[in-house]
Design a protein around this motif. Structure first.
Motif, PDB file in Angstrom:
ATOM      1  N   GLU A 164       0.945  -1.241   0.056  1.00 46.44           N
ATOM      2  CA  GLU A 164       0.034  -0.085  -0.119  1.00 46.44           C
ATOM      3  C   GLU A 164       0.858   1.337  -0.079  1.00 46.44           C
ATOM      4  O   GLU A 164       0.419   2.302  -0.557  1.00 46.44           O
ATOM      5  CB  GLU A 164      -0.896   0.021   1.264  1.00 46.44           C
ATOM      6  N   TYR A 165       1.945   1.511   0.658  1.00 46.46           N
ATOM      7  CA  TYR A 165       2.723   2.216   0.807  1.00 46.46           C
ATOM      8  C   TYR A 165       3.828   2.271  -0.203  1.00 46.46           C
ATOM      9  O   TYR A 165       5.050   1.801  -0.266  1.00 46.46           O
ATOM     10  CB  TYR A 165       3.623   2.616   2.109  1.00 46.46           C
ATOM     11  N   PHE A 166       3.266   2.527  -1.483  1.00 47.64           N
ATOM     12  CA  PHE A 166       4.105   2.339  -2.702  1.00 47.64           C
ATOM     13  C   PHE A 166       5.311   3.419  -2.804  1.00 47.64           C
ATOM     14  O   PHE A 166       5.274   4.173  -3.799  1.00 47.64           O
ATOM     15  CB  PHE A 166       3.219   2.240  -3.959  1.00 47.64           C
ATOM     16  N   ALA A 167       6.222   3.038  -2.209  1.00 44.20           N
ATOM     17  CA  ALA A 167       7.566   3.904  -2.516  1.00 44.20           C
ATOM     18  C   ALA A 167       8.646   3.336  -3.360  1.00 44.20           C
ATOM     19  O   ALA A 167       9.722   3.829  -3.388  1.00 44.20           O
ATOM     20  CB  ALA A 167       8.154   4.032  -1.102  1.00 44.20           C
ATOM     21  N   HIS A 168       8.500   2.108  -4.015  1.00 44.60           N
ATOM     22  CA  HIS A 168       9.376   1.429  -4.625  1.00 44.60           C
ATOM     23  C   HIS A 168      10.418   2.164  -5.702  1.00 44.60           C
ATOM     24  O   HIS A 168      11.630   2.040  -5.656  1.00 44.60           O
ATOM     25  CB  HIS A 168       8.745   0.346  -5.601  1.00 44.60           C
ATOM     26  N   PRO A 169       9.696   2.746  -6.707  1.00 42.75           N
ATOM     27  CA  PRO A 169      10.540   3.428  -7.483  1.00 42.75           C
ATOM     28  C   PRO A 169      11.430   4.628  -6.973  1.00 42.75           C
ATOM     29  O   PRO A 169      12.680   5.029  -7.499  1.00 42.75           O
ATOM     30  CB  PRO A 169       9.675   4.110  -8.466  1.00 42.75           C
ATOM     31  N   TRP A 170      11.227   5.303  -5.671  1.00 42.85           N
ATOM     32  CA  TRP A 170      11.768   6.153  -5.261  1.00 42.85           C
ATOM     33  C   TRP A 170      12.991   5.766  -4.428  1.00 42.85           C
ATOM     34  O   TRP A 170      14.046   6.267  -4.165  1.00 42.85           O
ATOM     35  CB  TRP A 170      11.016   7.131  -4.493  1.00 42.85           C
ATOM     36  N   PRO A 174      13.571   2.941 -10.535  1.00 47.70           N
ATOM     37  CA  PRO A 174      12.426   2.262 -11.474  1.00 47.70           C
ATOM     38  C   PRO A 174      12.829   0.900 -12.022  1.00 47.70           C
ATOM     39  O   PRO A 174      12.122   0.045 -12.085  1.00 47.70           O
ATOM     40  CB  PRO A 174      12.272   3.424 -12.883  1.00 47.70           C
ATOM     41  N   ARG A 175      13.931   0.684 -12.565  1.00 49.42           N
ATOM     42  CA  ARG A 175      14.462  -0.621 -13.166  1.00 49.42           C
ATOM     43  C   ARG A 175      14.522  -1.663 -11.927  1.00 49.42           C
ATOM     44  O   ARG A 175      14.019  -2.741 -12.124  1.00 49.42           O
ATOM     45  CB  ARG A 175      15.710  -0.462 -13.859  1.00 49.42           C
ATOM     46  N   ARG A 176      15.024  -1.334 -10.824  1.00 48.71           N
ATOM     47  CA  ARG A 176      15.225  -2.526  -9.740  1.00 48.71           C
ATOM     48  C   ARG A 176      13.703  -2.357  -9.063  1.00 48.71           C
ATOM     49  O   ARG A 176      13.334  -3.650  -8.891  1.00 48.71           O
ATOM     50  CB  ARG A 176      15.954  -1.908  -8.579  1.00 48.71           C
ATOM     51  N   MET A 240       9.328  15.185  -6.202  1.00 50.05           N
ATOM     52  CA  MET A 240       9.682  14.352  -7.157  1.00 50.05           C
ATOM     53  C   MET A 240       8.726  13.176  -7.476  1.00 50.05           C
ATOM     54  O   MET A 240       8.706  12.109  -8.244  1.00 50.05           O
ATOM     55  CB  MET A 240      11.050  13.482  -6.698  1.00 50.05           C
ATOM     56  N   GLY A 241       7.421  13.542  -7.028  1.00 49.75           N
ATOM     57  CA  GLY A 241       6.361  12.513  -7.377  1.00 49.75           C
ATOM     58  C   GLY A 241       5.585  11.601  -6.386  1.00 49.75           C
ATOM     59  O   GLY A 241       5.035  10.905  -6.510  1.00 49.75           O
ATOM     60  N   GLY A 245       2.429   9.968  -6.714  1.00 48.06           N
ATOM     61  CA  GLY A 245       2.394   8.509  -7.228  1.00 48.06           C
ATOM     62  C   GLY A 245       2.020   7.497  -6.213  1.00 48.06           C
ATOM     63  O   GLY A 245       1.255   6.730  -6.545  1.00 48.06           O
ATOM     64  N   MET A 246       2.112   7.637  -4.879  1.00 50.90           N
ATOM     65  CA  MET A 246       1.652   6.598  -3.931  1.00 50.90           C
ATOM     66  C   MET A 246      -0.067   6.746  -4.073  1.00 50.90           C
ATOM     67  O   MET A 246      -0.663   5.671  -3.992  1.00 50.90           O
ATOM     68  CB  MET A 246       2.090   7.146  -2.777  1.00 50.90           C
TER      69      MET A 246
END
Length: 279
Positions: A164-170, A174-176, A240-241, A245-246
């Motif tokens: 739910e706390y979607f911080a993955h790209p930050w 993005p690639r990882r 930076m979004g 984004g979240m």
């Protein structure tokens, strides 16, 4: 040491408050009782003028296996006094409203509150840090991990696009982030360090000592300066979004739950913690 409920312990060591997840028999799976106890512990630390830095740790072999989706203490149908207040109480709500209300409160809402705590926070991670546990680590300002720590967000196996706390790209780039989500595989502490997700990796036997050493060093800085520096970096991240984004992904997350409920009769696609781990 004092307890804030059975699920979390609280201890002050000089200028450092140590908040410890305390369900080791269930790999510190996060039920609602733990989440609200954690919030109470953070509040106590913020209100204590003697505390300069907060350390978040996990009792036992593992930091946390993530959200509780199957232990005897699972309490998703229980009401607690709401603190994030992003939605009404979930217990008497129906359908998608019930899940959206609960997750807005105990997952997205709580994590956003903790990210904005005005005192520096350090996650001290050993063993498993899976799915919902990533959220707890990621809301902290710094992460120190033991060399045996491992990480994963396998919820794409449920047809859900990440926690739910979607911080993955930050936090991963993005690639990882795509690799972690697309494969659901574990990644090691060394990989997480190389990718910029961690600050330090230390031997397991030194984890507590090294985390406290870092916390004590930070505590020497002026409190107001630390709070402003933290806010400055968080604001830059939001620009930076991160926040917007979240919000967008939280909607996709709930669309996935609804799809599962319609096609599989279960919002988690029939999977539980064991089946997720054994795949």
């Amino acid at each position: 040491m004092s307890d804030i409920g059975e699920e979390v312990t609280y201890e002050v060591r000089g200028p450092v408050a140590v908040v410890t997840l305390n369900r080791p028999e269930y790999r510190n799976a996060q039920n609602s009782a733990m989440t609200y106890a954690l919030d109470a512990a953070f509040t106590r630390a913020v209100d204590d003028d003697g505390v300069k830095v907060i350390v978040l740790a996990g009792a036992g072999k593992h930091f946390s296996a993530g959200h509780d989706i199957g232990s005897p203490g699972r309490d998703a149908d229980v009401s607690f006094e709401r603190k994030a207040v992003m939605w009404w109480d979930h217990v008497d709500a129906a359908g998608g409203d019930q899940r959206f209300a609960r997750e807005s409160e105990v997952y997205l809402g709580m994590c956003r509150r903790w990210r904005e705590i005005p005192k520096p926070t350090i996650a001290s991670v050993q063993g498993a840090c899976i799915a919902g546990a990533l959220m707890l680590a990621w809301v902290c300002d710094l992460i120190v991990a033991s060399d045996d720590a491992f990480f994963a967000d396998p919820v794409v196996r449920m047809g859900i696009p990440g926690v739910e706390y979607f911080a993955h790209p930050w936090v991963l780039g993005p690639r990882r982030a795509k690799e972690v989500l697309f494969t659901g595989e574990r990644f090691t502490a060394q990989q997480a360090l190389d990718w910029g997700m961690l600050n330090r990796v230390v031997p397991r036997t030194d984890l507590e000592e090294e985390t406290l050493k870092l916390a004590t060093k930070i505590a020497e800085m002026p409190r107001f300066g630390l709070a402003l520096a933290k806010k400055a970096v968080n604001q830059a991240e939001d620009q930076m979004g991160l926040r917007s984004g979240m919000d967008s992904v939280f909607g996709l997350h709930h669309f996935a739950h609804a799809h599962n409920a319609e096609t599989a009769g279960d919002s988690l696609a029939g999977l539980d913690a064991r089946s997720m781990r054994d795949r």
